[in-house]
Design an enzyme around this catalytic site. Structure first.
Site, PDB file in Angstrom:
ATOM      1  N   MET A   1       0.836  -1.214   0.000  1.00 49.01           N
ATOM      2  CA  MET A   1       0.000   0.000   0.000  1.00 49.01           C
ATOM      3  C   MET A   1       0.865   1.257   0.000  1.00 49.01           C
ATOM      4  O   MET A   1       0.803   2.048   0.935  1.00 49.01           O
ATOM      5  CB  MET A   1      -0.948  -0.031   1.199  1.00 49.01           C
ATOM      6  CG  MET A   1      -1.941  -1.196   1.139  1.00 49.01           C
ATOM      7  SD  MET A   1      -2.889  -1.419   2.640  1.00 49.01           S
ATOM      8  CE  MET A   1      -1.685  -2.193   3.712  1.00 49.01           C
TER       9      MET A   1
ATOM     10  N   GLN B   1     -10.948   2.862  -0.604  1.00 53.98           N
ATOM     11  CA  GLN B   1     -10.682   4.137   0.075  1.00 53.98           C
ATOM     12  C   GLN B   1     -11.505   5.259  -0.554  1.00 53.98           C
ATOM     13  O   GLN B   1     -12.165   6.027   0.148  1.00 53.98           O
ATOM     14  CB  GLN B   1      -9.189   4.478  -0.012  1.00 53.98           C
ATOM     15  CG  GLN B   1      -8.290   3.612   0.843  1.00 53.98           C
ATOM     16  CD  GLN B   1      -6.817   3.913   0.607  1.00 53.98           C
ATOM     17  OE1 GLN B   1      -6.441   4.502  -0.415  1.00 53.98           O
ATOM     18  NE2 GLN B   1      -5.969   3.518   1.532  1.00 53.98           N
TER      19      GLN B   1
ATOM     20  N   THR C   1       1.867   1.681   5.950  1.00 54.43           N
ATOM     21  CA  THR C   1       1.137   2.773   5.331  1.00 54.43           C
ATOM     22  C   THR C   1       0.605   3.672   6.434  1.00 54.43           C
ATOM     23  O   THR C   1       0.344   3.197   7.544  1.00 54.43           O
ATOM     24  CB  THR C   1      -0.037   2.251   4.484  1.00 54.43           C
ATOM     25  OG1 THR C   1      -0.903   3.327   4.123  1.00 54.43           O
ATOM     26  CG2 THR C   1      -0.848   1.218   5.232  1.00 54.43           C
ATOM     27  N   ASN C   2       0.424   4.943   6.126  1.00 50.94           N
ATOM     28  CA  ASN C   2      -0.192   5.857   7.094  1.00 50.94           C
ATOM     29  C   ASN C   2      -1.714   5.815   7.030  1.00 50.94           C
ATOM     30  O   ASN C   2      -2.398   5.659   8.046  1.00 50.94           O
ATOM     31  CB  ASN C   2       0.283   7.298   6.835  1.00 50.94           C
ATOM     32  CG  ASN C   2       1.698   7.551   7.267  1.00 50.94           C
ATOM     33  OD1 ASN C   2       1.980   7.903   8.406  1.00 50.94           O
ATOM     34  ND2 ASN C   2       2.633   7.377   6.349  1.00 50.94           N
ATOM     35  N   THR C   3      -2.259   5.947   5.824  1.00 52.42           N
ATOM     36  CA  THR C   3      -3.702   6.102   5.663  1.00 52.42           C
ATOM     37  C   THR C   3      -4.495   4.971   6.291  1.00 52.42           C
ATOM     38  O   THR C   3      -5.515   5.192   6.956  1.00 52.42           O
ATOM     39  CB  THR C   3      -4.062   6.212   4.167  1.00 52.42           C
ATOM     40  OG1 THR C   3      -3.464   7.399   3.635  1.00 52.42           O
ATOM     41  CG2 THR C   3      -5.567   6.274   3.966  1.00 52.42           C
TER      42      THR C   3
ATOM     43  N   CYS D   1       2.808  10.120   4.286  1.00 52.61           N
ATOM     44  CA  CYS D   1       2.455   9.053   3.360  1.00 52.61           C
ATOM     45  C   CYS D   1       3.763   8.349   3.046  1.00 52.61           C
ATOM     46  O   CYS D   1       4.771   9.014   2.772  1.00 52.61           O
ATOM     47  CB  CYS D   1       1.805   9.609   2.094  1.00 52.61           C
ATOM     48  SG  CYS D   1       1.527   8.356   0.830  1.00 52.61           S
ATOM     49  N   THR D   2       3.763   7.046   3.077  1.00 51.61           N
ATOM     50  CA  THR D   2       5.031   6.322   2.979  1.00 51.61           C
ATOM     51  C   THR D   2       5.680   6.423   1.610  1.00 51.61           C
ATOM     52  O   THR D   2       6.849   6.063   1.457  1.00 51.61           O
ATOM     53  CB  THR D   2       4.845   4.846   3.368  1.00 51.61           C
ATOM     54  OG1 THR D   2       3.785   4.275   2.597  1.00 51.61           O
ATOM     55  CG2 THR D   2       4.517   4.722   4.852  1.00 51.61           C
ATOM     56  N   GLU D   3       4.933   6.938   0.598  1.00 49.02           N
ATOM     57  CA  GLU D   3       5.538   7.137  -0.719  1.00 49.02           C
ATOM     58  C   GLU D   3       6.233   8.485  -0.880  1.00 49.02           C
ATOM     59  O   GLU D   3       7.025   8.652  -1.819  1.00 49.02           O
ATOM     60  CB  GLU D   3       4.484   7.010  -1.826  1.00 49.02           C
ATOM     61  CG  GLU D   3       4.104   5.595  -2.177  1.00 49.02           C
ATOM     62  CD  GLU D   3       3.143   4.995  -1.169  1.00 49.02           C
ATOM     63  OE1 GLU D   3       3.166   3.772  -0.989  1.00 49.02           O
ATOM     64  OE2 GLU D   3       2.364   5.754  -0.557  1.00 49.02           O
TER      65      GLU D   3
END
Length: 230
Positions: free
Chosen positions: A10, A52, A83-85, A197-199
């Site tokens: 994710m 989501q 993931t954060n979300t 956000c991890t990206e």
């Protein structure tokens, strides 16, 4: 060392960095040829992203709970959601199985407090920036004052994550756009910026910000290393 179960995918772009950072950290902590005992369950992000944007968080909670149970049954001694979300459904994960969830916001909040900062800007998906689950945890547990970008900036930050970063697309114009968003948060009084956000760590680095950046991927991975080797 203790075994950790990772719920990844994710997106897989950032999950790959989790795997690398955790293993590098364990090798640095334990020395020699040591690496981390990890279990990885990676989901199809296209399905997750669709749910989501449809707002079906109950279905998402069920999926994350099932993944966590699978990892716990396989021998994981803690669960890590890469993931954060999706920490919006952290409660569902914790209810579904007996292992602790190493929460990304707790790792981030602790790092910010240790750095001596109180007022921080938050970049992330629209869900993370606009909904209370993340900001309120940082405020309640760590006393942080969390600022978010304005409407147009939030829309661009979100769009770049889903249209570009999760697909491995890194564009100079998007880096410049993020740098502008960061600059406006600093003008509002942000003492540091959370890459929530991890990206985002794929796109921007410290050179793009006049204040310290807290990369949640790296901070979370460091917390995992502490658990594995503790």
């Amino acid at each position: 060392m203790r075994t950790v179960g990772l719920i990844g995918g994710m997106s897989w772009e950032s999950s790959a960095h989790y795997y690398r950072l955790i293993n590098q950290g364990v090798r640095a902590a334990a020395g020699g040829a040591h690496s981390a005992p990890l279990l990885l369950l990676s989901v199809d992000f296209a399905e997750i992203a669709a749910l989501q944007h449809d707002g079906d968080w109950d279905a998402l909670g069920e999926r994350m709970a099932t993944a966590a149970r699978t990892l716990a049954d396989a021998g994981a001694e803690a669960i890590v959601l890469c993931t954060n979300t999706m920490h919006k459904v952290a409660d569902a994960i914790e209810r579904a199985q007996p292992r602790p969830l190493l929460h990304i916001a707790d790792a981030t909040g602790a790092a910010i407090v240790a750095g001596g900062y109180r007022r921080v800007g938050l970049l992330g998906t629209a869900f993370t920036m606009e909904q209370p689950f993340y900001r309120e945890r940082l405020a309640a547990r760590f006393g942080l004052d969390v600022l978010i970008p304005g409407d147009d900036d939030r829309a661009d930050v979100h769009r770049i994550i889903y249209d570009e970063l999760v697909r491995g697309l890194i564009r100079a114009e998007s880096r410049a756009r993020y740098a502008g968003v960061i600059a406006r948060l600093v003008e509002q009084g942000a003492e540091a910026i959370i890459l929530g956000c991890t990206e985002i760590m794929l796109l921007v680095g410290q050179a793009d910000s006049p204040v310290p950046l807290f990369d949640t991927t790296a901070v979370h991975a460091e917390a995992v290393v502490g658990f594995v080797t503790g």
